[in-house]
Design a protein around this motif. Structure first.
Motif, PDB file in Angstrom:
ATOM      1  N   HIS A 151      87.970  59.387  54.049  1.00 58.52           N
ATOM      2  CA  HIS A 151      86.588  59.241  54.495  1.00 58.52           C
ATOM      3  C   HIS A 151      86.509  58.615  55.890  1.00 58.52           C
ATOM      4  O   HIS A 151      85.424  58.279  56.348  1.00 58.52           O
ATOM      5  CB  HIS A 151      85.809  58.387  53.497  1.00 58.52           C
ATOM      6  CG  HIS A 151      85.681  59.025  52.139  1.00 58.52           C
ATOM      7  ND1 HIS A 151      84.920  60.161  51.922  1.00 58.52           N
ATOM      8  CD2 HIS A 151      86.227  58.691  50.938  1.00 58.52           C
ATOM      9  CE1 HIS A 151      84.992  60.494  50.643  1.00 58.52           C
ATOM     10  NE2 HIS A 151      85.777  59.629  50.027  1.00 58.52           N
ATOM     11  N   ASN A 152      87.653  58.466  56.547  1.00 56.70           N
ATOM     12  CA  ASN A 152      87.666  57.942  57.908  1.00 56.70           C
ATOM     13  C   ASN A 152      87.009  58.960  58.841  1.00 56.70           C
ATOM     14  O   ASN A 152      87.488  60.091  58.959  1.00 56.70           O
ATOM     15  CB  ASN A 152      89.111  57.670  58.351  1.00 56.70           C
ATOM     16  CG  ASN A 152      89.177  56.934  59.671  1.00 56.70           C
ATOM     17  OD1 ASN A 152      88.472  57.254  60.612  1.00 56.70           O
ATOM     18  ND2 ASN A 152      90.049  55.935  59.748  1.00 56.70           N
ATOM     19  N   PRO A 153      85.921  58.596  59.517  1.00 59.89           N
ATOM     20  CA  PRO A 153      85.198  59.572  60.335  1.00 59.89           C
ATOM     21  C   PRO A 153      85.888  59.917  61.643  1.00 59.89           C
ATOM     22  O   PRO A 153      85.431  60.813  62.359  1.00 59.89           O
ATOM     23  CB  PRO A 153      83.862  58.863  60.603  1.00 59.89           C
ATOM     24  CG  PRO A 153      84.195  57.408  60.575  1.00 59.89           C
ATOM     25  CD  PRO A 153      85.279  57.259  59.546  1.00 59.89           C
ATOM     26  N   LEU A 154      86.989  59.238  61.970  1.00 57.13           N
ATOM     27  CA  LEU A 154      87.659  59.474  63.248  1.00 57.13           C
ATOM     28  C   LEU A 154      88.790  60.496  63.145  1.00 57.13           C
ATOM     29  O   LEU A 154      89.160  61.111  64.147  1.00 57.13           O
ATOM     30  CB  LEU A 154      88.223  58.155  63.792  1.00 57.13           C
ATOM     31  CG  LEU A 154      87.214  57.017  63.976  1.00 57.13           C
ATOM     32  CD1 LEU A 154      87.923  55.762  64.466  1.00 57.13           C
ATOM     33  CD2 LEU A 154      86.110  57.426  64.940  1.00 57.13           C
ATOM     34  N   TYR A 218      80.759  53.617  68.798  1.00 61.32           N
ATOM     35  CA  TYR A 218      81.302  54.545  67.793  1.00 61.32           C
ATOM     36  C   TYR A 218      81.379  55.966  68.355  1.00 61.32           C
ATOM     37  O   TYR A 218      82.419  56.642  68.241  1.00 61.32           O
ATOM     38  CB  TYR A 218      80.414  54.499  66.553  1.00 61.32           C
ATOM     39  CG  TYR A 218      80.691  55.570  65.529  1.00 61.32           C
ATOM     40  CD1 TYR A 218      81.901  55.621  64.853  1.00 61.32           C
ATOM     41  CD2 TYR A 218      79.726  56.526  65.216  1.00 61.32           C
ATOM     42  CE1 TYR A 218      82.160  56.595  63.903  1.00 61.32           C
ATOM     43  CE2 TYR A 218      79.972  57.506  64.275  1.00 61.32           C
ATOM     44  CZ  TYR A 218      81.179  57.535  63.615  1.00 61.32           C
ATOM     45  OH  TYR A 218      81.434  58.501  62.684  1.00 61.32           O
ATOM     46  N   ALA A 219      80.293  56.406  68.999  1.00 62.33           N
ATOM     47  CA  ALA A 219      80.290  57.738  69.601  1.00 62.33           C
ATOM     48  C   ALA A 219      81.327  57.836  70.711  1.00 62.33           C
ATOM     49  O   ALA A 219      82.014  58.867  70.856  1.00 62.33           O
ATOM     50  CB  ALA A 219      78.898  58.067  70.141  1.00 62.33           C
ATOM     51  N   GLY A 220      81.465  56.756  71.499  1.00 65.22           N
ATOM     52  CA  GLY A 220      82.431  56.768  72.582  1.00 65.22           C
ATOM     53  C   GLY A 220      83.862  56.882  72.087  1.00 65.22           C
ATOM     54  O   GLY A 220      84.694  57.573  72.694  1.00 65.22           O
ATOM     55  N   VAL A 221      84.172  56.213  70.981  1.00 66.92           N
ATOM     56  CA  VAL A 221      85.515  56.311  70.405  1.00 66.92           C
ATOM     57  C   VAL A 221      85.793  57.745  69.962  1.00 66.92           C
ATOM     58  O   VAL A 221      86.892  58.286  70.172  1.00 66.92           O
ATOM     59  CB  VAL A 221      85.670  55.334  69.226  1.00 66.92           C
ATOM     60  CG1 VAL A 221      86.959  55.603  68.458  1.00 66.92           C
ATOM     61  CG2 VAL A 221      85.656  53.901  69.728  1.00 66.92           C
ATOM     62  N   ILE A 222      84.790  58.396  69.354  1.00 69.17           N
ATOM     63  CA  ILE A 222      84.979  59.786  68.925  1.00 69.17           C
ATOM     64  C   ILE A 222      85.218  60.690  70.125  1.00 69.17           C
ATOM     65  O   ILE A 222      86.110  61.549  70.116  1.00 69.17           O
ATOM     66  CB  ILE A 222      83.763  60.260  68.114  1.00 69.17           C
ATOM     67  CG1 ILE A 222      83.679  59.514  66.789  1.00 69.17           C
ATOM     68  CG2 ILE A 222      83.857  61.770  67.846  1.00 69.17           C
ATOM     69  CD1 ILE A 222      82.494  59.887  65.928  1.00 69.17           C
ATOM     70  N   VAL A 223      84.428  60.525  71.182  1.00 71.64           N
ATOM     71  CA  VAL A 223      84.614  61.340  72.395  1.00 71.64           C
ATOM     72  C   VAL A 223      86.006  61.103  72.977  1.00 71.64           C
ATOM     73  O   VAL A 223      86.691  62.053  73.398  1.00 71.64           O
ATOM     74  CB  VAL A 223      83.519  61.019  73.427  1.00 71.64           C
ATOM     75  CG1 VAL A 223      83.828  61.695  74.765  1.00 71.64           C
ATOM     76  CG2 VAL A 223      82.165  61.472  72.921  1.00 71.64           C
ATOM     77  N   LEU A 224      86.444  59.851  73.007  1.00 71.20           N
ATOM     78  CA  LEU A 224      87.776  59.529  73.519  1.00 71.20           C
ATOM     79  C   LEU A 224      88.860  60.210  72.692  1.00 71.20           C
ATOM     80  O   LEU A 224      89.831  60.768  73.234  1.00 71.20           O
ATOM     81  CB  LEU A 224      87.974  58.013  73.514  1.00 71.20           C
ATOM     82  CG  LEU A 224      89.323  57.494  74.042  1.00 71.20           C
ATOM     83  CD1 LEU A 224      89.504  57.863  75.500  1.00 71.20           C
ATOM     84  CD2 LEU A 224      89.410  55.980  73.861  1.00 71.20           C
TER      85      LEU A 224
END
Length: 403
Positions: A151-154, A218-224
């Motif tokens: 369930h980790n969203p990353l 959170y969004a920035g980590v996903i984009v990265l």
């Protein structure tokens, strides 16, 4: 019951303000005056007339318009006396268990969405579009498979981007496509967490600084991770990194049709009911036509085109999403997803990797290219956020609150 309703709305993409308003309205109907205090990781429901508070864990990690619509429908029925209070709890629990889009539909629309973005960014040859669609479909299948284990969203966007990079590099090595950069980043574009960026910006505009910052982080980590996964997959599979040049403008009719397909795809990703897809598709096509005309006929810049298109989308969607009880961020982002500066972000990331590999002998043109791409991406994102948020907040300010 109030805490459950607030948690479901908050966790599945509803804007913070609408979550608070809906939960407090439900509590008033139940005969209790409460104040809902949202934070990253938890919601505090505080009873006004007593020193009591209820803290529930809640992280706004998902976007599911079907669940938001179902929860909002239950709240409306309770508030208008159409649903007994005794049945509301089970109705809310059922709404929270609604399944997402089916896996075949999710995979199909991932392929359609990525290929549509490829068309918008100039990949008009059949081979490139098939590669983009296949890469996005494989990535979507892998993401659904991973969702059953973690369930980790990353992890899911990282793996999806990694697959896109590998497919693009393989296509480049065997010379299947001349648009290897587009083959790499178009499937990555369908992974961009636009609703989280937009919700975070709205929270900042409403001075919910901690929550807005957490959303954007959170969004920035996903984009990265998307950039890292795509670039790693591309280089690990032997692809040659290079900053892509700008493509010639796509004809208006093709651009508009592709934008409509992209909107339909993202609506599916966010579990929007099929009967409601027509409106955001029409709005997205209209907005893209306005942007195309402003840039290619009036000579405007990309940030200006994004600003005008997003303001148009916000003006048209703000009253409709409230009437239909849908999350504004998800609907608005679905309509403008094709305006996201993925091309410039990918170029900036590619340039940075190339700069590190060359070292001190890197040409000045490479550095200026990185700065230009990064600055353009930043300006477009700011223009989109401003264009979407301002009309929305003005509408909320001027429209009467439900009682």
């Amino acid at each position: 019951m109030t805490a459950l309703a607030a948690t479901l709305l908050f966790a599945h993409g509803q804007t913070t303000e609408r979550t608070v308003v809906a939960a407090e309205r439900l509590a008033r109907v139940l005969g209790v005056a409460v104040k809902v205090l949202p934070y990253w990781g938890e919601l505090i429901v505080k009873v006004d007339s007593a020193p009591l508070s209820h803290i529930v864990p809640a992280k706004p990690l998902g976007v599911d318009m079907g669940r938001v619509l179902a929860v909002s429908s239950v709240i409306e029925q309770v508030c208008h006396g159409k649903l007994p209070v005794e049945a509301a709890q089970s109705a809310l629990e059922s709404a929270g268990r609604l399944p997402p889009s089916s896996t075949p539909r999710f995979i199909l629309f991932a392929a359609v969405g990525a290929a549509s973005l490829g068309v918008i960014f100039g990949a008009l040859d059949t081979t490139s579009l098939l590669l983009i669609a296949a890469s996005a479909a494989i990535g979507a299948l892998a993401r659904r498979w991973l969702s059953g284990f973690s369930h980790n969203p990353l992890i899911q966007p990282l793996c999806g981007a990694l697959i896109a990079g590998v497919v693009a590099a393989a296509a480049s090595r065997i010379q299947l496509s001349v648009a290897s950069t587009l083959v790499a980043f178009c499937p990555c574009m369908v992974l961009v967490p636009g609703p989280h960026i937009l919700n975070g910006a709205i929270d900042l505009a409403r001075t919910r600084i901690a929550l807005g910052t957490a959303r954007l982080a959170y969004a920035g980590v996903i984009v990265l991770l998307i950039c890292a996964g795509g670039l790693f997959g591309f280089t690990a599979a032997g692809g040659n990194l290079a900053i892509a040049g700008s493509s010639p403008p796509v004809p208006l009719i093709i651009d508009v049709i592709a934008a409509g397909c992209a909107v339909a795809s993202f609506g599916t990703f966010f579990s929007m009911p099929s009967r409601l897809l027509t409106f955001p598709i029409a709005v997205g096509m209209l907005a893209h036509a306005a942007r195309w005309a402003l840039i290619y006929l009036a000579g405007g810049s990309a940030p200006m085109g994004a600003l005008v298109a997003c303001m148009l989308v916000s003006i048209l969607t703000a009253p409709v999403v409230d009437r239909l009880h849908l999350p504004f961020a998800a609907v608005a982002f679905s309509a403008v997803v094709s305006l996201m500066p993925g091309f410039f972000l990918f170029n900036a990331a590619t340039g940075l990797v190339e700069l590190v590999s060359i070292g001190p002998d890197a040409p000045a043109a490479l550095l200026t290219g990185i700065v230009a791409s990064g600055t353009t991406a930043f300006l477009i994102i700011m223009a989109m956020a401003f264009g979407l948020i301002l009309p929305r907040m003005l509408y909320e300010r001027l429209s009467p609150s439900p009682v």
